[in-house]
Design an enzyme around this catalytic site. Structure first.
Site: not given
Ligand code: G16
Length: 595
Positions: A149-150, A323, A325, A327-328, A424
Site C-alpha cells: 500500500s502506502h 498512495d 496501490d 486506494d488512498r 477504498k
C-alpha cells in the site's frame, strides 16, 4: 487497440528511453507444452506471518527468503479449503519491487493446487480497487493483491500480500486468523516447477497440470475499472469541468500518482477520457517499482511536493494524490487548502445527489472507522441515514455493504469509497469531488466553509510516531489500559492551554458486526470527554519496522469553524500526550507525521 500499459509506455518514453518489450511470442511456444506435473516441496514454518490491518507486510528481503512467499501463498489456499479446486482467482498489485517474482510463485502454486484459472493484470499491475472490481465483475472466488500500500517500495523497503474474498473486499479476521494458524505448522507446499507463464501482454494461455486444464488470462489493467467509473459518474460533465465549457474556464487540477500504480488509471481516465493536460494536470504517473524512492503516502508530509506546487502555482484549483496501490487519496483546493479525510467523507455524504450512481440506486447508510472524526455522523443524522462506527480496516465495511445497509464510508487514514466495490478507492474519491464541484460550481474551500456553517466543524488531527521501539509502545498501551481500568479516571479533569476536559468515558473499542455477529476486540483506546472531544490511541497494523503509535484528536465546534486546526487542537493534543505519557515511554518529543 492499445492497452493501458502501452499508453503508459508512450508517456514513459517522454521521460526516459523506452523499455523495449520482448515481443517474440512466447505464448505460441507455451501452447505446445501439453502436460505439466506438480510436486510437493518440503518446508518449515516462519515466525510472524500474521496479517496486519490489511495483509502481510514485511521487508522485501524477508519475502525473498527461500520459501517465505511460497509458505504464505500456500497457507492462503489451504485456508480457503476445498473451494480452491476449480476456482478462478485474480492476481495483481502495485508493481512494487518483487511483484513479478511473487506473481510467478503464485502461478506455480495455484496451478499445483488445482486452481482452474488466474486473471492477472498485464505485467502483474492492478490497483487495489481494480482487483476488487475484477473479482466482482468476473464473480470469482477472490484475489491475491501484491502490495504494501502506502509503505515505501524497492529492494530495501516493503512488500505485501493480502487476500480479497469473493465480494471483492479484504479477507475478514476469521480467514486471516486461519491463514496465520496454518503458517505456524506448514510442512510442504504444492508447486509446478516447469510452468513458465508469460504475463507481460494481454492474452489467454492454457496449460495442462496434473491432467487438469489451467488457464492464465492476462487482462488490461484498467479496462473493467474504467468501464465501472463511466457507469458511476457523468464523464461528459467532468470533461466540461476540466476542459472548460465556454461559460467556465478550465478547472485546473493537478493529479499526483506519486509514482504508484494509479498512473495507469490517471492516464486513461484524466488524460484520455476527461481531456486533462498530460503536461500540466497530472504528475508522477509512471509506476515505478521503488516509487522513485519516495514514500507513496498521500498526506501533508509525504505529498508535500504536491502541496507546495499547488501553493506556489495559484492557477491550480484542485490537487489530489494517491498512495502506491491507489486506494488512498488526499484532496486539496486552491492554495493547497487541505480537506481532512473525515471532512471529505462528510462532504461527499452530503452531496451524493451529484453522482449518477446514487441518483439511480439511492443511498443506504454511512459508516466510518472509529478514529475517524464524526463529521459524517452529523450528515447521517440530518438525512435520517443509518450510521455505523467500525474498527480501523476496510474489511469491516464489507458485510454492511453486502447487506445493503451501507452506501458510503471512509477512514481518517485517507480512505474513501462506496459500495461500487469493496475497497477504498482513490480515483473514485477524486471523481466524486469533481462531480460535486461541477454540480455546485464552487471552490473546494467554499464547499467546506458552507458545510461547516450548516453542520459545525469536527477539528481533527493525527499524530504518528513511526518506528518506535515495539516494547516501549506496548508498555505505553499497557499503561493506558491500566489507567482507563481505574474507576477514578472517569470524571477526572485535565487542563491545558486554558482549556479543561473532563473524562466521560474511557474504553478499549470493541465492535460486534451487525450482520454476522463476529466480535473485534481491543481496537484502540478511546478517551471521550464531556464536551464531545475525543483522544484515541492505537498501534498501527500496517508497518513493517518497530511500532507506529497513532494519536487521534477530534474536537467539535458549532460556530468557530474557520480557525487553524493545529492551533485549535493544541490543548487537546497536550492532554492526550499527558494521559499517555508518550514521551516518557518512547523518548519521542515530536511526531514523525502530523496530519
Ligand atoms: C489499511 C487498511 C485501512 C486502514 C489502514 C490503517 O490501509 O486498508 O482500512 O485504515 O490500513 O492503517 P494502520 O493500521 O496503520 O492505522 P492501506 O491503505 O495501508 O491498505
Amino acid at each position: 487497440m492499445r492497452s493501458s500499459l502501452d499508453r503508459i509506455d508512450i508517456e514513459r518514453s517522454k521521460f526516459k528511453k523506452t523499455q523495449r518489450l520482448n515481443k517474440t511470442s512466447r505464448l505460441e511456444r507455451l501452447e505446445t507444452i501439453m502436460s505439466l506435473s506438480s510436486i510437493l516441496v518440503p518446508t518449515t514454518p516462519f515466525e510472524g506471518q500474521k496479517p496486519g490491518t490489511s495483509g502481510l507486510r514485511k521487508k522485501v528481503k524477508v519475502f525473498m527468503e527461500k520459501n517465505y512467499t511460497e509458505n504464505f501463498v500456500q497457507c492462503i489456499l489451504n485456508a480457503l479449503g476445498a473451494k480452491v479446486k476449480g476456482a478462478t482467482l485474480v492476481v495483481g498489485g502495485d508493481g512494487r519491487y518483487f511483484s513479478k517474482q511473487a506473481v510467478n510463485i503464485i502461478i506455480r502454486i495455484a496451478a499445483a493446487n488445482g486452481v482452474a484459472k488466474l486473471i492477472i493484470g498485464e505485467r502483474g499491475i492492478l490497483s487495489t480497487p481494480a482487483v476488487s472490481t475484477l473479482i466482482r465483475t468476473h464473480k470469482v472466488l477472490g484475489g491475491i493483491v501484491l502490495t504494501a500500500s502506502h509503505n515505501p517500495g524497492g529492494i530495501r523497503h516493503d512488500f505485501g500480500i493480502k487476500f480479497n474474498i469473493e465480494n471483492g473486499g479484504p479477507a475478514p479476521d476469521s480467514l486471516t486468523d486461519a491463514v496465520y494458524e496454518l503458517t505456524k505448522t506448514i510442512t510442504q507446499y504444492k508447486f509446478t516447477p516447469d510452468l513458465d507463464c508469460e504475463f507481460d501482454k494481454k492474452g489467454v494461455q492454457t496449460f495442462n497440470v496434473d491432467g487438469s486444464e489451467f488457464v492464465v488470462e492476462v487482462v488490461d489493467s484498467s479496462e473493467d475499472y474504467v468501464a465501472l467509473m463511466k457507469e458511476i459518474f457523468d464523464f461528459g460533465k467532468l470533461k466540461e469541468l476540466i476542459r472548460g465549457d465556454g461559460k467556465r474556464p478550465p478547472f485546473q487540477v493537478l493529479i499526483d500518482s506519486m509514482n504508484g500504480v494509479t498512473g495507469v488509471y490517471v492516464t486513461r481516465i484524466f488524460v484520455e477520457e476527461l481531456g486533462a493536460s498530460p503536461d500540466n494536470n497530472v504528475r508522477r504517473i509512471i509506476p515505478l517499482d521503488n516509487f522513485g524512492e519516495i514514500h507513496p503516502d498521500p498526506n501533508l508530509t509525504y505529498a508535500k511536493d504536491l502541496v507546495d506546487r499547488v501553493k506556489e502555482d495559484t492557477t491550480y484549483d484542485f490537487g489530489a494524490a494517491f498512495d502506491g496501490d491507489g486506494d488512498r487519496n488526499m484532496i486539496i483546493g486552491k492554495n493547497a487548502f487541505f480537506v481532512t479525510p473525515s471532512d471529505s467523507l462528510a462532504v461527499i455524504a452530503n452531496n451524493l445527489q451529484c453522482i449518477p450512481y446514487f441518483q439511480k440506486r439511492g443511498v443506504h447508510g454511512f459508516a466510518r472507522s472509529m478514529p475517524t472524526a464524526a463529521a459524517v455522523d452529523r450528515v447521517a443524522a440530518k438525512l435520517g441515514m443509518e450510521m455505523f462506527e467500525v474498527p480501523t480496516g476496510w474489511k469491516y465495511f464489507g458485510n454492511l455493504m453486502d447487506a445493503g445497509r451501507l452506501s458510503l464510508c471512509g477512514e481518517e487514514s485517507f480512505g474513501t469509497g462506496s459500495d461500487h466495490i469493496r475497497e477504498k478507492d482513490g480515483i473514485w474519491a477524486v471523481l466524486a469531488w469533481l462531480s460535486i464541484i461541477a454540480h455546485k460550481n464552487m471552490s473546494v474551500e467554499d464547499i467546506l466553509t458552507e458545510h461547516w456553517k450548516i453542520y459545525g466543524r469536527n477539528y481533527f488531527t493525527r499524530y504518528d510516531y513511526e518506528e518506535c521501539n515495539t516494547e516501549d509502545a506496548n508498555r505505553m498501551m499497557e499503561h493506558l489500559e491500566k489507567l482507563i481500568a481505574n474507576s477514578s479516571f472517569v470524571g477526572r479533569t485535565l487542563t491545558s492551554g486554558g482549556k479543561s476536559y473532563t473524562v466521560k468515558i474511557a474504553d478499549n473499542f470493541s465492535y460486534i458486526d451487525p450482520i454476522d455477529k463476529s466480535c473485534a476486540k481491543n481496537q484502540g483506546i478511546r478517551v471521550l470527554f464531556e464536551d464531545g472531544s475525543r483522544v484515541i490511541y492505537r498501534l498501527s497494523g500496517t508497518g513493517s519496522t518497530g511500532a507506529t503509535i497513532r494519536l487521534y484528536i477530534d474536537s467539535y465546534e458549532k460556530d468557530n469553524v474557520t480557525a487553524d486546526a493545529q492551533v485549535m487542537l493544541k490543548p487537546l493534543v497536550e492532554v492526550g500526550l499527558e494521559i499517555s505519557q508518550l514521551k516518557k515511554f518512547t523518548g519521542r518529543d515530536q511526531p514523525t507525521v502530523i496530519t
